[in-house]
Structures are given as C-alpha cells and as structure tokens.
Scaffold this motif. Structure first.
Motif, mmCIF file in Angstrom:
data_model
loop_
_atom_site.group_PDB
_atom_site.id
_atom_site.type_symbol
_atom_site.label_atom_id
_atom_site.label_comp_id
_atom_site.label_asym_id
_atom_site.label_seq_id
_atom_site.Cartn_x
_atom_site.Cartn_y
_atom_site.Cartn_z
ATOM 1 N N GLU A 169 0.836 -1.204 0.000
ATOM 2 C CA GLU A 169 0.000 0.000 0.000
ATOM 3 C C GLU A 169 0.865 1.246 0.000
ATOM 4 N N ILE A 170 0.570 2.172 -0.902
ATOM 5 C CA ILE A 170 1.313 3.431 -0.962
ATOM 6 C C ILE A 170 0.947 4.272 0.259
ATOM 7 N N VAL A 171 1.961 4.665 1.044
ATOM 8 C CA VAL A 171 1.709 5.417 2.278
ATOM 9 C C VAL A 171 2.259 6.843 2.209
ATOM 10 N N HIS A 172 3.034 7.147 1.172
ATOM 11 C CA HIS A 172 3.615 8.487 1.100
ATOM 12 C C HIS A 172 3.994 8.799 -0.337
ATOM 13 N N SER A 173 3.750 10.024 -0.740
ATOM 14 C CA SER A 173 4.125 10.485 -2.072
ATOM 15 C C SER A 173 4.583 11.934 -1.970
ATOM 16 N N GLU A 174 5.674 12.259 -2.634
ATOM 17 C CA GLU A 174 6.159 13.636 -2.616
ATOM 18 C C GLU A 174 7.050 13.885 -3.836
ATOM 19 N N PRO A 175 7.306 15.158 -4.169
ATOM 20 C CA PRO A 175 8.147 15.445 -5.330
ATOM 21 C C PRO A 175 9.600 15.028 -5.102
ATOM 22 N N LEU A 176 10.201 14.488 -6.153
ATOM 23 C CA LEU A 176 11.641 14.279 -6.202
ATOM 24 C C LEU A 176 12.217 15.497 -6.906
ATOM 25 N N VAL A 177 13.207 16.160 -6.311
ATOM 26 C CA VAL A 177 13.709 17.424 -6.853
ATOM 27 C C VAL A 177 15.227 17.365 -6.999
ATOM 28 N N TRP A 178 15.743 18.251 -7.826
ATOM 29 C CA TRP A 178 17.189 18.381 -7.977
ATOM 30 C C TRP A 178 17.735 19.219 -6.822
ATOM 31 N N VAL A 179 18.834 18.747 -6.235
ATOM 32 C CA VAL A 179 19.380 19.401 -5.045
ATOM 33 C C VAL A 179 20.889 19.577 -5.208
ATOM 34 N N GLY A 180 21.376 20.697 -4.684
ATOM 35 C CA GLY A 180 22.814 20.968 -4.656
ATOM 36 C C GLY A 180 23.147 21.814 -3.445
ATOM 37 N N ARG A 181 24.397 22.180 -3.319
ATOM 38 C CA ARG A 181 24.813 22.986 -2.173
ATOM 39 C C ARG A 181 24.464 24.451 -2.395
ATOM 40 N N GLU A 182 23.979 25.081 -1.344
ATOM 41 C CA GLU A 182 23.691 26.523 -1.396
ATOM 42 C C GLU A 182 24.957 27.275 -1.768
ATOM 43 N N GLY A 183 24.882 28.129 -2.821
ATOM 44 C CA GLY A 183 26.032 28.898 -3.269
ATOM 45 C C GLY A 183 27.035 28.090 -4.066
ATOM 46 N N GLY A 184 26.732 26.819 -4.337
ATOM 47 C CA GLY A 184 27.653 25.953 -5.065
ATOM 48 C C GLY A 184 27.592 26.193 -6.568
ATOM 49 N N VAL A 185 28.518 25.556 -7.268
ATOM 50 C CA VAL A 185 28.614 25.754 -8.726
ATOM 51 C C VAL A 185 28.400 24.455 -9.494
ATOM 52 N N ALA A 186 28.171 23.348 -8.813
ATOM 53 C CA ALA A 186 28.028 22.070 -9.510
ATOM 54 C C ALA A 186 26.916 22.115 -10.556
ATOM 55 N N ALA A 187 25.831 22.807 -10.258
ATOM 56 C CA ALA A 187 24.695 22.849 -11.180
ATOM 57 C C ALA A 187 25.004 23.622 -12.450
ATOM 58 N N GLN A 188 26.070 24.462 -12.426
ATOM 59 C CA GLN A 188 26.428 25.249 -13.619
ATOM 60 C C GLN A 188 27.464 24.540 -14.510
ATOM 61 N N ARG A 189 28.011 23.432 -14.023
ATOM 62 C CA ARG A 189 29.054 22.754 -14.789
ATOM 63 C C ARG A 189 28.463 21.997 -15.973
ATOM 64 N N SER A 190 29.299 21.841 -16.996
ATOM 65 C CA SER A 190 28.915 21.052 -18.165
ATOM 66 C C SER A 190 30.088 20.167 -18.585
ATOM 67 N N PRO A 191 29.855 18.877 -18.722
ATOM 68 C CA PRO A 191 28.586 18.187 -18.469
ATOM 69 C C PRO A 191 28.211 18.227 -16.990
ATOM 70 N N LEU A 192 26.917 18.130 -16.726
ATOM 71 C CA LEU A 192 26.398 18.233 -15.364
ATOM 72 C C LEU A 192 26.857 17.030 -14.536
ATOM 73 N N PRO A 193 27.551 17.237 -13.398
ATOM 74 C CA PRO A 193 27.943 16.102 -12.554
ATOM 75 C C PRO A 193 26.787 15.693 -11.646
ATOM 76 N N VAL A 194 26.424 14.426 -11.675
ATOM 77 C CA VAL A 194 25.315 13.955 -10.862
ATOM 78 C C VAL A 194 25.772 12.820 -9.948
ATOM 79 N N ALA A 195 25.170 12.766 -8.764
ATOM 80 C CA ALA A 195 25.407 11.680 -7.808
ATOM 81 C C ALA A 195 24.131 10.853 -7.739
ATOM 82 N N LEU A 196 24.256 9.560 -8.000
ATOM 83 C CA LEU A 196 23.088 8.695 -8.095
ATOM 84 C C LEU A 196 23.258 7.432 -7.263
#
Length: 294
Positions: A169-196
């Motif tokens: 039974e599904i008991v919880h649902s919420e958005p999955l969002v992209w997250v990074g460090r406040e003031g960080g630059v990882a999101a501006q890099r190309s190619p985008l570095p991702v941790a999975l």
C-alpha cells in the motif's frame, strides 16, 4: 492544613472526558461534527466547553457562523490535551493490555529512517514494551527479498524500481527534486555532474530519463547505495542529485526548477507478510499514522 495541601486543593484537575471533547472539537472545527465523533449532543459538548473555560478562566474557541477555531490559549491547551490523553491511554494499556512478547523484523530504506522511525518506535514501545523490534536498513530490492524469505515482517520500500512488481500500500508520495549545495557551482558545470544510487533505484531511473529527455549533457560523478553518499557529494559541491523534497536541509537547497528538468513524484510503499500478528498490525498503524501527519 499544610501549604502544600492548600496549593493542591486550589488547583483544579482537568477531566479526561472533557479534554477528549475539547480535542475532538479542535480537530473537527465544529461542535456538530465532534458530537457525532464522541456520541453526544452538540449542546452537551457546549456545556462541557463552557465549564472548561470557566475552570481555566480563558476563552478557548472563537465561535463563527459555520465553524469554530481555537484562540491562542486554546492552541496551548490542545498540545497539553493531546499529551495528557496519550499518557492516560499509555497508563491504562500498561495494566490492562495483554503482555505481547516476541520480535518483529522491520525493513526500511535509509531515506525513510531519519524521518519517521524515532516517533514510530517510541509509540510502539509504549503499547508493546515486551516486543523486540529488529530494524534493518537496505535497498528496496534487498528488503523485499528478505520479506519473501521470512526474515522480515514488514518493509517500507520505494515504489517503481525497475523490475519491481507493484505490492503493498502506498503510504507516502512527494516530489523528487534536484538538489545541490547553497552557493555551489556544480549545477552550472557542463557536463552536469550527478550523484546517483546504484542501478535498480527509482530515483536513478527518474533522473536519467529526465536528463535524456531534456537533452542535457551529464556525467555520473558518484554512485552510492545509500542517500548519505549522495548527500556527501552535494555537500562537497561535487555534484547535484535527485532527492526527496522533504529531506532538503541547509546547506543544501533545491535547484531552480527552470534550470533542470522536473523529476516527478516518488512514492513509498508499505508491504507486510501474510498472517502478520496483532503486534505487527499495530506497528503498521503507527507507520501509516506517522506519514499522515508528516
């Protein structure tokens, strides 16, 4: 008469039945709806609340045309009332409830544990102090395999993992969002570095599908079975990662939704073994209640 006796005589006691009425009205927002809940007439409830207000010397509700709402003093009493009713139930249960013993195996993914487990285990311990709860943390695939092998009694897993049949039974649902460090630059890099997470995780599949669909160049910079590893990579500003919205805490932040593609909703499913005993069903109830108030 001693000073202590005088003090005790002057302090009124709050009646449990009246407190239950007060909490019911506060939660329902209506004397009529609360009356149906506690099996009394609205006028009887009104008299109880009037006496309670006289005892405390405070107005507890603001009565409006179609609803009632708590005054600031009523909000304070609501917290006390809930705790007193809970303590009363705990005390009665301690003496009247059957002494259930044994053990329960409870499996969960690591992203869940920090959110609800402390409260759930505390509640369960009050009603079933003699039952041993063995908590196991691991991947959804591992938890389901151990449930099927009879090693666990109930598990909380992520729904929608590749190759995982729909169960429980599904008991919880919420958005999955992209997250990074406040003031960080990882999101501006190309190619985008991702941790999975490793292959077979729903978060990983949702992230890769979204990036490929948007045509964004990326590289998998870090992989880890547990979300703590992804969090470490984000804290070091070495990568961004898909993360449940409720787990985002400073110094991490949600990346601007216009910057990276939407990931969609992720869901948690509660799966229990066939023939779960009464203690296990009680634990299930605590888990579901925790997510309703989360």
């Amino acid at each position: 008469m001693t000073q202590a006796a005088l003090s005790n005589a002057a302090t009124p006691l709050l009646d449990t039945d009246v407190l239950r009425t007060f909490v019911a009205i506060a939660e329902c927002g209506s004397f009529t709806r609360a009356a149906r809940q506690v099996f009394r007439t609205p006028s009887a409830l009104s008299m109880q609340i009037k006496r309670l207000e006289e005892t405390l010397g405070q107005a507890l509700f603001v009565r409006e045309a179609r609803q009632v709402r708590l005054t600031p003093e009523g909000e304070v009493l609501l917290g006390y009332g809930r705790r007193l009713l809970s303590l009363n139930e705990e005390a009665v249960t301690q003496f009247l409830a059957p002494k259930v013993a044994g053990r329960l195996g409870f499996g969960t993914t690591d992203d869940v544990g920090s959110r609800i487990l402390p409260g759930v285990l505390a509640q369960f311990a009050r009603s079933h102090p003699a039952v041993q709860v063995d908590v196991v943390v691991g991947s959804s695939r591992e938890m389901l395999a151990r449930l099927d092998a009879g090693e666990l009694d109930l598990v909380l897993v992520t729904a929608g993992n590749p190759g995982q049949e729909a169960r429980g039974e599904i008991v919880h649902s919420e958005p999955l969002v992209w997250v990074g460090r406040e003031g960080g630059v990882a999101a501006q890099r190309s190619p985008l570095p991702v941790a999975l997470a490793h292959q077979g995780c729903a978060w990983r599949g949702m992230a890769l599908e979204a990036l490929n669909r948007a045509g964004i160049s990326f590289r998998i910079a870090y992989t880890c079975e547990h979300c703590a590893g992804q969090e470490a990579a984000m804290l070091a500003d070495l990568a961004v990662s898909p993360f449940p919205q409720s787990l985002v805490r400073p110094p991490l932040r949600r990346i601007d939704p216009d910057q990276l593609p939407a990931l969609g909703e992720y869901q948690l499913t509660l799966v229990k073994r066939t023939g779960l005993n009464q203690a296990g069903e009680t634990l299930v109830g605590h888990v579901m209640a925790a997510f309703r108030h989360y």
